[in-house]
Scaffold this active site. Structure first.
Site, PDB file in Angstrom:
ATOM      1  CE1 TYR A 150     -17.778  -7.377  -1.896  1.00 48.62           C
ATOM      2  CE2 TYR A 150     -16.646  -8.311  -0.170  1.00 48.62           C
ATOM      3  CZ  TYR A 150     -16.954  -7.607  -1.855  1.00 48.62           C
ATOM      4  OH  TYR A 150     -15.469  -7.949  -2.456  1.00 48.62           O
ATOM      5  CB  CYS A 194      23.068 -29.608  24.594  1.00 50.79           C
ATOM      6  SG  CYS A 194      24.610 -29.378  25.905  1.00 50.79           S
ATOM      7  CG  ASP A 237      -1.809  -0.886   1.775  1.00 54.65           C
ATOM      8  OD1 ASP A 237      -2.592  -1.826   0.159  1.00 54.65           O
ATOM      9  OD2 ASP A 237      -2.664  -1.160   2.453  1.00 54.65           O
ATOM     10  CB  SER A 274      -9.652  -1.327  -5.826  1.00 54.93           C
ATOM     11  OG  SER A 274      -8.905  -1.609  -4.737  1.00 54.93           O
ATOM     12  CG  LEU A 275     -13.112  -0.970  -1.368  1.00 57.10           C
ATOM     13  CD1 LEU A 275     -13.731  -1.523  -0.067  1.00 57.10           C
ATOM     14  CD2 LEU A 275     -14.664  -0.130  -1.786  1.00 57.10           C
ATOM     15  CD  GLU A 331     -12.467 -10.928  -0.059  1.00 57.74           C
ATOM     16  OE1 GLU A 331     -13.395 -10.277  -0.837  1.00 57.74           O
ATOM     17  OE2 GLU A 331     -11.623  -9.555  -0.051  1.00 57.74           O
ATOM     18  CB  CYS A 377      28.840 -27.095  27.802  1.00 53.40           C
ATOM     19  SG  CYS A 377      28.218 -28.549  27.316  1.00 53.40           S
ATOM     20  CE  LYS A 406     -10.501  -3.526   1.914  1.00 56.48           C
ATOM     21  NZ  LYS A 406      -9.869  -4.611   1.701  1.00 56.48           N
ATOM     22  CE  LYS A 449      -6.679  -2.441   3.322  1.00 57.33           C
ATOM     23  NZ  LYS A 449      -5.569  -2.718   2.990  1.00 57.33           N
ATOM     24  CG  ASP A 464      -6.838 -10.091   4.031  1.00 58.34           C
ATOM     25  OD1 ASP A 464      -6.409  -9.856   3.041  1.00 58.34           O
ATOM     26  OD2 ASP A 464      -5.867  -9.777   4.984  1.00 58.34           O
ATOM     27  CB  CYS A 524      25.341 -27.948  29.592  1.00 60.95           C
ATOM     28  SG  CYS A 524      24.847 -26.807  28.230  1.00 60.95           S
ATOM     29  CB  CYS A 532      26.351 -27.630  24.043  1.00 59.54           C
ATOM     30  SG  CYS A 532      25.716 -26.418  24.618  1.00 59.54           S
ATOM     31  CD  GLU A 549     -20.484  -3.968   3.516  1.00 59.44           C
ATOM     32  OE1 GLU A 549     -19.727  -4.402   2.840  1.00 59.44           O
ATOM     33  OE2 GLU A 549     -21.770  -3.556   3.098  1.00 59.44           O
TER      34      GLU A 549
HETATM   35  S1  IVH Z   1     -17.360  -3.321  -2.117  1.00 52.77           S
HETATM   36  C1  IVH Z   1     -16.990  -0.890  -5.291  1.00 52.77           C
HETATM   37  N1  IVH Z   1     -17.325  -4.430   0.777  1.00 52.77           N
HETATM   38  O1  IVH Z   1     -11.472  -5.034  -0.527  1.00 52.77           O
HETATM   39  C2  IVH Z   1     -17.086  -1.425  -3.797  1.00 52.77           C
HETATM   40  N2  IVH Z   1     -15.171  -5.448  -1.050  1.00 52.77           N
HETATM   41  O2  IVH Z   1      -9.810  -3.183  -1.577  1.00 52.77           O
HETATM   42  C3  IVH Z   1     -16.295  -3.590  -4.354  1.00 52.77           C
HETATM   43  N3  IVH Z   1     -13.350  -6.548   0.341  1.00 52.77           N
HETATM   44  O3  IVH Z   1     -12.492  -6.127  -3.969  1.00 52.77           O
HETATM   45  C4  IVH Z   1     -16.217  -3.613  -2.992  1.00 52.77           C
HETATM   46  N4  IVH Z   1     -14.509  -7.293   2.290  1.00 52.77           N
HETATM   47  O4  IVH Z   1     -12.224  -7.622  -2.636  1.00 52.77           O
HETATM   48  C5  IVH Z   1     -16.698  -4.292  -0.235  1.00 52.77           C
HETATM   49  N5  IVH Z   1     -17.340  -5.515   2.834  1.00 52.77           N
HETATM   50  C6  IVH Z   1     -16.671  -5.319   1.997  1.00 52.77           C
HETATM   51  C7  IVH Z   1     -14.921  -6.226   1.485  1.00 52.77           C
HETATM   52  C8  IVH Z   1     -14.268  -5.928   0.163  1.00 52.77           C
HETATM   53  C9  IVH Z   1     -13.581  -7.499   1.413  1.00 52.77           C
HETATM   54  C10 IVH Z   1     -12.352  -6.673  -0.464  1.00 52.77           C
HETATM   55  C11 IVH Z   1     -12.860  -6.343  -2.073  1.00 52.77           C
HETATM   56  C12 IVH Z   1     -12.345  -5.596  -2.773  1.00 52.77           C
HETATM   57  C13 IVH Z   1     -11.259  -5.110  -2.026  1.00 52.77           C
HETATM   58  C14 IVH Z   1     -10.635  -3.766  -2.469  1.00 52.77           C
END
Ligand code: IVH
Length: 688
Positions: free
Chosen positions: A230, A431, A41, A86-87, A178, A416, A120, A319, A122, A437, A413, A118
């Site tokens: 989600y 040992c 990141d 992505s986010l 996910e 010793c 996130k 994050k 992983d 020792c 060892c 929500e």
């Molecule tokens: S929404 C357009 N909600 O995070 C928005 N994503 O870093 C679409 N992820 O690609 C994503 N938990 O794989 C959303 N509660 C959640 C999530 C989530 C995990 C992941 C997802 C996304 C990535 C982005």
């Protein structure tokens, strides 16, 4: 403009792009990231700000304008009907406040905005397409425009969720979610991988991604994967939801899993409250989260806010602090434990990870060193998730300096110089110096004086080291010969504390048999085993005389521990030290022979046939074990759990096992219940 700096910035940008591409490939295609997510990141953030400051070098094909990576060969390709973006990431409260302000400005709201907050997850993002309720296609995110066709594997993960429940199912429907692996499943999978000598996964995310992106569905089928949905993607027909919460509720009612940790919150303040709550409980959830996600609740506003090239303007991820960080190995040291176990330890440049500063990490054994191929000077990833001890997950090979050398596990060892011997398929190193020792001697004395053993208050590690180094203490029995004079002449010991220490040593003379057994430091005999042994044998002599066959009959003691016990007591040196300790006045209340006898019985104790006898109970009696035990104790007998040639009687009820057989072979008199009660009855008659 300063022309001389331009090329340098340019090279920096090119180099960062190359690195980002390389790490993207490792993460998205190989499911084998080399650096922690957080490092990635930052790298991407650095590239973004350089491109922003130098727009003359920005290009549309920079990785800053892309999401994920192109689908890998092997899977078919799927074009997403709506791109899977992505986010945006936030790492501070300030960034969340800025996000909220931007949202309010763009939608023109003076009131706090409702957000859906929500976890996130992983894991790995997937898109699920259903037609007339049936799953017709599943895909990974890929580069956001096209992903990999993983329909076959997702059918395995989804099981009966390949058919949507309910009546009002739209003709076409896309659900996004996910795929994750629960922490406990990840631990079990890695343990199985370790046992079968296969590659370990660095974390649950990699395990989930690596398990789903398998060309052989049989492998996916063998891995415990789950999904949390989600969002909705493309939906046909007139499914008009007002808020994102409504759409989640609908997904849930269709039979697809939606997290129950989702909440509606108000404004930046509500968002931050949710973040802190989730962060505090992070380790209590069965799955890993790398942060939380906020989404504008109102779907009309979502549409109004729209997307940037990479991410929605209506959502952001906040994050959590990293649980994986990079640091460098400064040294690999060898620790020698009290039983001679040799443990390699990596000394690290201290790093803050998972809430603590970590400067050492165990490397377990030489197999682990080989597996990691870890060397002094290496950059490594340290992980600390939950309250688990920090561990080194992997070495960043691409950052290895030129002059490193492979780590050679010592053959002697380091303390010793005795030879190191290997056990357990040559993995566990010990040992062979025994108490010769210095390290083993010091560690075993530290164990002997510790709180759960002889509990000598004030006898710390430092003073033990000093006493051993100066030759004042050679065996644990020597502790009981220490006087105030010797102790107060020790470095930094005032007379008062020397006095206290002598008093503490003296007090420790009276202990319990269980503590004494534990204090001896017999390999693998912990507190619980020591207690069982004390209860079963009741007498140190009986325990010292016990053979392996007798010991394995004791509950929870297997052949390894009984072997250790026999070997320990068989060593003349250990016998001498025990003898010496007893000479020094170590004592514990013996199983009272007559003290539990009530007044009415005491008059005729002489005539009692069980008085002073050692008795073993076996089989089922018509009275309870405890009743029989207390009757015998009242009669002055010692009731123990194991038969030896010193046993006077074995009282055998119904369904006897090996103890009765043992009694027969040792010619120990066997009494059945009637005989036992008769003998007791006679005694009771004569005693009244
Ligand atoms: S929404 C357009 N909600 O995070 C928005 N994503 O870093 C679409 N992820 O690609 C994503 N938990 O794989 C959303 N509660 C959640 C999530 C989530 C995990 C992941 C997802 C996304 C990535 C982005």
């Amino acid at each position: 403009m300063n022309h001389s700096t331009r090329p340098e910035v340019y090279h920096q940008i090119i180099s960062l792009r190359e690195q980002v591409e390389y790490h993207n490939h490792r993460y998205y295609i190989l499911d084998d990231p080399e650096i922690p997510d957080r490092d990635f990141d930052f790298m991407l953030g650095e590239l973004e700000s350089l491109e922003l400051a130098h727009p003359e070098y920005a290009t549309s094909n920079s990785p800053t304008n892309k999401v994920g990576a192109l689908p890998s060969r092997g899977f078919g390709t799927v074009i997403h009907a709506t791109p899977m973006k992505s986010l945006g990431n936030a790492f501070s409260e300030r960034e969340i406040q800025d996000f909220d302000r931007r949202v309010r400005e763009l939608v023109g709201s003076d009131n706090p905005v409702d957000y859906i907050a929500e976890p996130k997850f992983d894991g790995l993002a997937v898109s699920l397409c259903y037609e007339k309720g049936w799953l017709v296609q599943a895909a990974t995110r890929g580069d956001g425009t096209q992903g990999e066709n993983i329909t076959q594997n997702m059918r395995i993960v989804l099981k009966d969720m390949t058919l949507i429940q309910g009546n009002a199912v739209p003709a076409k429907l896309e659900v996004r979610g996910e795929v994750i692996m629960l922490r406990k499943d990840f631990d079990a999978l890695n343990e199985a991988q370790r046992q079968s000598g296969q590659k370990l996964f660095a974390n649950p995310r990699n395990a989930a991604a690596g398990s789903l992106r398998q060309l052989d569905p049989a492998i996916t089928a063998s891995r415990p994967l789950r999904i949390f949905c989600y969002a909705l993607g493309d939906v046909s027909g007139n499914h008009e939801f007002k808020t994102h919460a409504d759409s989640l509720e609908w997904i849930r009612s269709s039979g697809l899993p939606v997290s129950d940790q989702i909440e509606t919150v108000q404004g930046a303040e509500g968002c931050l409250g949710y973040y802190h709550k989730m962060l505090k409980n992070r380790d209590n959830y069965p799955f890993e989260m790398d942060g939380v996600v906020y989404k504008v609740a109102n779907l009309d506003w979502q549409e109004q806010l729209g997307f940037t090239a990479k991410a929605p303007r209506w959502a952001i991820a906040y994050k959590f602090p990293a649980q994986e960080v990079t640091t460098r190995v400064e040294a690999i040291d060898i620790q020698v434990g009290r039983t001679g176990a040799i443990t390699p330890v990596a000394r690290l440049i201290p790093v803050f990870v998972g809430g603590v500063t970590v400067s050492n990490a165990t490397l377990h054994n030489r197999n682990e060193i080989r597996r990691l191929d870890i060397r002094v000077g290496d950059s490594v990833i340290v992980r600390r998730a939950g309250d688990v001890i920090p561990e080194i997950v992997s070495v960043i090979q691409s950052r290895r300096p030129d002059n490193t050398v492979e780590y050679a596990f010592p053959e002697q060892c380091p303390v010793c110089n005795s030879r190191i011997v290997y056990q357990g398929e040559e993995v566990i190193a010990r040992c062979s110096g025994g108490l010769y020792c210095h390290a083993q001697k010091v560690q075993s004395i530290i164990h002997f004086v510790s709180r759960k053993a002889m509990d000598i208050d004030g006898m710390g590690k430092k003073i033990v080291e000093q006493l051993v180094s100066e030759g004042q203490v050679n065996t644990v029995a020597d502790l009981y010969r220490l006087d105030v004079g010797t102790l107060s002449s020790m470095e930094g010991k005032a007379e008062k504390s020397a006095n206290n220490l002598v008093e503490a040593i003296d007090n420790s003379r009276t202990t319990t048999l269980a503590r004494f057994i534990y204090a001896l430091g017999i390999p693998q005999v912990g507190e619980t085993t020591a207690e069982t042994l004390a209860e079963t044998f009741a007498d140190l002599d009986f325990l010292m005389d016990a053979g392996e066959a007798q010991l394995v009959e004791v509950p929870d003691i297997g052949p390894v521990v009984s072997g250790n016990i026999v070997a320990f007591f068989g060593q003349p040196h250990n016998q001498e030290v025990i003898h010496d300790l007893l000479e020094q006045g170590i004592n514990w209340p013996r199983e009272e022979l007559v003290s539990e006898t009530s007044g009415e019985f005491s008059t005729s104790m002489e005539s009692n046939p069980f008085r002073g006898k050692t008795v073993v109970l076996t089989g089922t009696l018509s009275i309870t074990r405890d009743q029989a035990k207390s009757m015998l104790k009242q009669a002055g007998a010692k009731v123990i759990g194991s038969v030896s040639k010193r046993t006077d009687y074995v009282i055998a009820g119904e369904q006897v096992g090996s103890k009765a057989a043992k009694a027969r072979s040792l010619e120990v008199p066997l009494l059945d219940e009637a005989q036992f009660l008769e003998m007791l009855g006679e005694h009771e008659l004569t005693s009244q």
